[in-house]
Design a protein around this motif. Structure first.
Motif, PDB file in Angstrom:
ATOM      1  N   UNK A   1       0.831  -1.211   0.000  1.00 35.46           N
ATOM      2  CA  UNK A   1       0.000   0.000   0.000  1.00 35.46           C
ATOM      3  C   UNK A   1       0.868   1.265   0.000  1.00 35.46           C
ATOM      4  N   UNK A   2       1.842   1.322   0.886  1.00 38.25           N
ATOM      5  CA  UNK A   2       2.646   2.534   1.057  1.00 38.25           C
ATOM      6  C   UNK A   2       4.056   2.395   0.465  1.00 38.25           C
ATOM      7  N   UNK A   3       4.205   1.533  -0.527  1.00 39.30           N
ATOM      8  CA  UNK A   3       5.537   1.218  -1.056  1.00 39.30           C
ATOM      9  C   UNK A   3       6.299   2.443  -1.538  1.00 39.30           C
ATOM     10  N   UNK A   4       5.641   3.325  -2.277  1.00 35.02           N
ATOM     11  CA  UNK A   4       6.347   4.487  -2.822  1.00 35.02           C
ATOM     12  C   UNK A   4       6.776   5.450  -1.712  1.00 35.02           C
ATOM     13  N   UNK A   5       5.927   5.637  -0.723  1.00 40.24           N
ATOM     14  CA  UNK A   5       6.283   6.496   0.410  1.00 40.24           C
ATOM     15  C   UNK A   5       7.409   5.870   1.221  1.00 40.24           C
ATOM     16  N   UNK A   6       7.332   4.565   1.448  1.00 42.90           N
ATOM     17  CA  UNK A   6       8.358   3.869   2.226  1.00 42.90           C
ATOM     18  C   UNK A   6       9.726   3.981   1.555  1.00 42.90           C
ATOM     19  N   UNK A   7       9.792   3.713   0.260  1.00 42.43           N
ATOM     20  CA  UNK A   7      11.079   3.767  -0.433  1.00 42.43           C
ATOM     21  C   UNK A   7      11.574   5.201  -0.602  1.00 42.43           C
ATOM     22  N   UNK A   8      10.647   6.150  -0.651  1.00 40.70           N
ATOM     23  CA  UNK A   8      11.051   7.561  -0.665  1.00 40.70           C
ATOM     24  C   UNK A   8      11.741   7.916   0.642  1.00 40.70           C
ATOM     25  N   UNK A   9      11.110   7.549   1.758  1.00 42.48           N
ATOM     26  CA  UNK A   9      11.680   7.858   3.071  1.00 42.48           C
ATOM     27  C   UNK A   9      13.024   7.160   3.269  1.00 42.48           C
ATOM     28  N   UNK A  10      13.120   5.901   2.830  1.00 42.11           N
ATOM     29  CA  UNK A  10      14.382   5.173   2.951  1.00 42.11           C
ATOM     30  C   UNK A  10      15.473   5.860   2.144  1.00 42.11           C
ATOM     31  N   UNK A  11      15.153   6.275   0.917  1.00 42.84           N
ATOM     32  CA  UNK A  11      16.138   6.924   0.049  1.00 42.84           C
ATOM     33  C   UNK A  11      16.631   8.233   0.654  1.00 42.84           C
ATOM     34  N   UNK A  12      15.693   9.056   1.105  1.00 40.40           N
ATOM     35  CA  UNK A  12      16.051  10.356   1.690  1.00 40.40           C
ATOM     36  C   UNK A  12      16.837  10.167   2.975  1.00 40.40           C
ATOM     37  N   UNK A  13      16.419   9.200   3.801  1.00 34.97           N
ATOM     38  CA  UNK A  13      17.092   8.958   5.079  1.00 34.97           C
ATOM     39  C   UNK A  13      18.516   8.451   4.872  1.00 34.97           C
ATOM     40  N   UNK A  14      18.715   7.543   3.923  1.00 38.86           N
ATOM     41  CA  UNK A  14      20.052   7.018   3.656  1.00 38.86           C
ATOM     42  C   UNK A  14      21.004   8.127   3.203  1.00 38.86           C
ATOM     43  N   UNK A  15      20.509   9.005   2.341  1.00 42.43           N
ATOM     44  CA  UNK A  15      21.338  10.122   1.880  1.00 42.43           C
ATOM     45  C   UNK A  15      21.662  11.059   3.041  1.00 42.43           C
ATOM     46  N   UNK A  16      20.664  11.337   3.878  1.00 47.11           N
ATOM     47  CA  UNK A  16      20.896  12.205   5.051  1.00 47.11           C
ATOM     48  C   UNK A  16      21.945  11.593   5.969  1.00 47.11           C
ATOM     49  N   UNK A  17      21.836  10.283   6.207  1.00 48.49           N
ATOM     50  CA  UNK A  17      22.799   9.607   7.076  1.00 48.49           C
ATOM     51  C   UNK A  17      24.198   9.624   6.456  1.00 48.49           C
ATOM     52  N   UNK A  18      24.266   9.504   5.153  1.00 48.46           N
ATOM     53  CA  UNK A  18      25.566   9.498   4.465  1.00 48.46           C
ATOM     54  C   UNK A  18      26.217  10.873   4.518  1.00 48.46           C
ATOM     55  N   UNK A  19      25.392  11.914   4.503  1.00 47.86           N
ATOM     56  CA  UNK A  19      25.920  13.281   4.649  1.00 47.86           C
ATOM     57  C   UNK A  19      26.455  13.483   6.062  1.00 47.86           C
ATOM     58  N   UNK A  20      25.713  12.990   7.042  1.00 48.29           N
ATOM     59  CA  UNK A  20      26.110  13.159   8.435  1.00 48.29           C
ATOM     60  C   UNK A  20      27.291  12.261   8.803  1.00 48.29           C
ATOM     61  N   UNK A  21      27.351  11.071   8.204  1.00 50.36           N
ATOM     62  CA  UNK A  21      28.421  10.115   8.539  1.00 50.36           C
ATOM     63  C   UNK A  21      29.065   9.585   7.248  1.00 50.36           C
ATOM     64  N   UNK A  22      29.860  10.416   6.578  1.00 49.70           N
ATOM     65  CA  UNK A  22      30.426  10.042   5.276  1.00 49.70           C
ATOM     66  C   UNK A  22      31.385   8.864   5.336  1.00 49.70           C
ATOM     67  N   UNK A  23      31.913   8.544   6.522  1.00 46.75           N
ATOM     68  CA  UNK A  23      32.882   7.449   6.637  1.00 46.75           C
ATOM     69  C   UNK A  23      32.279   6.205   7.285  1.00 46.75           C
ATOM     70  N   UNK A  24      30.972   6.192   7.427  1.00 45.59           N
ATOM     71  CA  UNK A  24      30.306   5.023   7.988  1.00 45.59           C
ATOM     72  C   UNK A  24      30.544   3.819   7.075  1.00 45.59           C
TER      73      UNK A  24
END
Length: 397
Positions: free
Chosen positions: A235-258
């Motif tokens: 049901x919410x697949x597009x919203x879920x993958x949108x949030x995952x994509x945005x969150x992963x990029x945000x985390x990568x900006x905050x922790x570039x060496x993770x």
């Protein structure tokens, strides 16, 4: 509504369908050719866009619903998509809005049939012309592996077209309860071809997943039941993958060496890195912005060699839409798919949401979700077949 049927000889001709399929077929041919080395002139394709728009307008106002809500929503979304086109320099969402509304009242099964036939013929012709040397075959290198594009601009675009054809073909085949054994065998061969000649991991995996999803769709049609957890994610697949994509990029900006994110980025061939750089350098906008993309055909090979300046492209559909077309466009797309999936899951036994989940998953990595010449599933919103139970609702009025 005026009479929508003409008589030609002893046969009835549905004028509304004739108008839509004429405009859609012409647009589809030229839009797909624009993804190849044939690449028709921008002026000619611009004329095709205008013709498509005029035919669709004629269909909408002469044969379709006169609902003020329908007409108002059309012009609101057309205006928003125009803003994104003016700001980003890309008319993909304008094309999508026009054709999505133009598909109102048209059987989605017929739309998929037309798409599969035209797209398959074009892909086969372009591939053969490339093999025979009439069209350039762009070859890129990734990790010392050669990747052929077979007449298309890039291997990823070539395989993306094939992948969406397979998803659409299987959707219709399952809907019509066809025997799928031969199809599954052909899909397996195509996935092998995709990996060997194009080294397209996303396309190969998506094609294999399509077979799995097809089997699940067959099972769903038999039992008419779906696990609540699975239903939620579909049901919410597009919203879920949108949030995952945005969150992963945000985390990568905050922790570039993770280490986890770095390994994930390596697995995704730098897609997280380029999305991160897109956010850092350009940021999010409401109605889109112009972001220069460097896609010279050698980028992936250069990336593998450590030269990240030679290539810059935001592949993830969600990040691409958020950065290039704007947050408003991304929100509208997510809400629209949520609404469509929710209604289909609750009011019908349609298998469309199952295949839309596959599109949503693929779009987290690939960038073709907003390209209506590739992603035929965008045309499902106002088409008749899958929305037949909503005649008194928002979808069909």
């Amino acid at each position: 509504m005026k009479n929508n049927v003409l008589f030609k000889g002893n046969k009835e001709v549905n004028v509304s369908e004739l108008l839509f399929f004429t405009s859609y077929s012409i647009y589809l041919i030229f839009a797909l050719l624009e993804l190849t080395e044939i690449n028709p002139s921008r002026t000619l394709f611009g004329i095709i866009r205008i013709i498509t728009f005029l035919i669709i307008l004629f269909k909408l106002f002469l044969y379709d619903s006169k609902s003020l809500k329908f007409i108002f929503s059309f012009f609101v979304l057309l205006f928003i998509s125009y803003l994104t086109a003016r700001n980003s320099g890309n008319f993909a969402l304008v094309d999508a809005v026009i054709l999505i509304y133009g598909a109102k009242g048209i059987s989605f099964e017929k739309i998929v049939d037309v798409y599969v036939v035209i797209a398959t013929i074009l892909v086969v012709i372009i591939t053969l012309l490339s093999i025979m040397g009439f069209i350039q075959n762009n070859i890129t290198v990734r990790n010392n592996v050669y990747r052929s594009s077979f007449g298309f601009m890039y291997p990823t675009v070539y395989i993306a077209c094939i992948t969406y054809i397979i998803i659409a073909d299987l959707y219709n085949a399952v809907s019509k309860h066809k025997n799928l054994i031969i199809r599954y065998f052909i899909y397996l061969l195509v996935s092998l071809y995709s990996y060997i000649f194009c080294n397209a991991r996303l396309g190969t995996i998506t094609i294999l997943l399509t077979i799995v999803f097809g089997m699940y769709a067959q099972h769903y049609l038999k039992v008419k039941k779906m696990n609540k957890i699975i239903e939620f994610f579909i049901h919410y697949s597009f919203t879920i993958f949108t949030l995952i994509s945005v969150l992963l990029v945000y985390m990568y900006i905050q922790s570039p060496y993770n280490s986890f994110l770095s390994n994930l980025d390596s697995l995704l061939t730098g897609r997280l890195y380029f999305s991160k750089m897109g956010v850092i350098n350009y940021g999010y906008s409401l109605f889109g912005q112009k972001i220069p993309m460097v896609v010279n055909g050698s980028g992936v090979g250069s990336l593998a060699a450590g030269n990240t300046q030679a290539y810059f492209f935001i592949d993830s559909s969600y990040m691409n839409i958020a950065l290039c077309y704007g947050i408003i466009s991304l929100i509208i797309i997510c809400l629209a798919f949520n609404f469509l999936n929710g209604n289909l899951l609750k009011k019908t036994y349609s298998i469309l949401p199952i295949f839309l989940f596959l599109v949503a998953l693929n779009s987290a990595i690939g960038e073709q979700m907003s390209q209506i010449c590739v992603n035929v599933f965008l045309l499902a919103f106002f088409s008749l077949h899958d929305n037949v139970d909503f005649k008194n609702g928002w979808i069909i009025e």
